[in-house]
Scaffold this motif. Structure first.
Motif, PDB file in Angstrom:
ATOM      1  N   GLY A   1      -2.422   8.400  -4.009  1.00 52.34           N
ATOM      2  CA  GLY A   1      -1.658   8.245  -2.931  1.00 52.34           C
ATOM      3  C   GLY A   1      -1.280   7.811  -2.095  1.00 52.34           C
ATOM      4  O   GLY A   1      -1.252   7.620  -0.581  1.00 52.34           O
TER       5      GLY A   1
ATOM      6  N   LYS B   1       0.981  -1.648   0.240  1.00 53.11           N
ATOM      7  CA  LYS B   1      -0.135   0.076   0.037  1.00 53.11           C
ATOM      8  C   LYS B   1       0.655   1.015  -0.061  1.00 53.11           C
ATOM      9  O   LYS B   1       0.336   1.781  -0.727  1.00 53.11           O
TER      10      LYS B   1
ATOM     11  N   LEU C   1       2.776   5.921  -3.278  1.00 52.80           N
ATOM     12  CA  LEU C   1       4.293   6.783  -3.517  1.00 52.80           C
ATOM     13  C   LEU C   1       3.853   6.647  -4.989  1.00 52.80           C
ATOM     14  O   LEU C   1       3.833   8.270  -6.092  1.00 52.80           O
ATOM     15  N   ILE C   2       4.095   6.211  -5.542  1.00 56.51           N
ATOM     16  CA  ILE C   2       3.822   5.834  -7.250  1.00 56.51           C
ATOM     17  C   ILE C   2       2.079   6.412  -7.471  1.00 56.51           C
ATOM     18  O   ILE C   2       2.300   7.630  -8.523  1.00 56.51           O
ATOM     19  N   LEU C   3       1.505   6.925  -7.151  1.00 59.11           N
ATOM     20  CA  LEU C   3       0.227   7.372  -7.440  1.00 59.11           C
ATOM     21  C   LEU C   3      -0.402   8.557  -6.861  1.00 59.11           C
ATOM     22  O   LEU C   3      -1.230   9.353  -7.337  1.00 59.11           O
TER      23      LEU C   3
ATOM     24  N   LEU D   1       4.042   1.807  -1.315  1.00 58.79           N
ATOM     25  CA  LEU D   1       4.299   2.131  -2.100  1.00 58.79           C
ATOM     26  C   LEU D   1       3.595   2.389  -4.201  1.00 58.79           C
ATOM     27  O   LEU D   1       3.914   2.914  -4.204  1.00 58.79           O
ATOM     28  N   LEU D   2       2.317   1.284  -3.655  1.00 61.59           N
ATOM     29  CA  LEU D   2       1.478   1.925  -4.443  1.00 61.59           C
ATOM     30  C   LEU D   2       1.001   3.648  -4.788  1.00 61.59           C
ATOM     31  O   LEU D   2       0.745   4.138  -5.166  1.00 61.59           O
TER      32      LEU D   2
ATOM     33  N   TRP E   1      -2.108   5.558   1.831  1.00 62.41           N
ATOM     34  CA  TRP E   1      -0.919   6.023   2.744  1.00 62.41           C
ATOM     35  C   TRP E   1      -2.092   6.391   4.547  1.00 62.41           C
ATOM     36  O   TRP E   1      -1.676   5.530   5.089  1.00 62.41           O
TER      37      TRP E   1
END
Length: 150
Positions: A43, A29, A34-36, A31-32, A47
């Motif tokens: 994102g 969650k 951070l990407i989004l 990392l995803l 978070w």
């Protein structure tokens, strides 16, 4: 100590061990998120979900029960009497072994299973459970036949 566990202790019940959710189990969650993050702040929602999971999960072994509480608004609880627990299984992936997190599956009488996912130090949780279970067993010591004759 979490407020749910403290507010639901019964008479003469004491917390013997408190577990925590592993931050490593929330890594997908994070990392995803951070990407989004650049995409309209989606994102931040991921978070926030990871933070809510981390801070609202409460795990404890008392001298009478295993207690786990998940969720902030929608609450999901697992409470099982220590004497009714028949086995505890630990499931760890390769990353779980490296970063010391995994899932614990508590199995009780009548075959109800209570999964506790993403726990930090799952082998320690299992060890502490068996120590508490052994200490709380109220087995009556049996005397040997030779002692009864004397």
């Amino acid at each position: 100590m979490g407020s749910y566990i403290e507010s639901n202790l019964i008479k003469d019940e004491k917390v013997q061990y408190e577990g925590k959710t592993s931050i490593w189990s929330l890594l997908p969650k994070i990392l995803l998120g951070l990407i989004l993050l650049p995409f309209y702040g989606i994102g931040l929602i991921l978070w926030g979900a990871a933070a809510i999971t981390y801070y609202t999960t409460e795990l404890a072994i008392t001298n009478k029960r295993v207690i786990a509480k998940f969720g902030l608004i929608r609450r999901n609880t697992v409470e099982m009497n220590i004497s009714k627990v028949e086995s505890i299984q630990v499931d760890q992936s390769i990353l779980g072994r490296i970063f010391n997190f995994g899932s614990v599956l508590v199995s009780g009488a009548g075959d109800p299973k209570a999964p506790i996912p993403g726990i930090s130090h799952p082998l320690k949780f299992r060890k502490m459970f068996f120590e508490v279970q052994e200490g709380s067993s109220t087995a009556i010591p049996q005397t040997s036949p030779a002692a009864e004759v004397a």
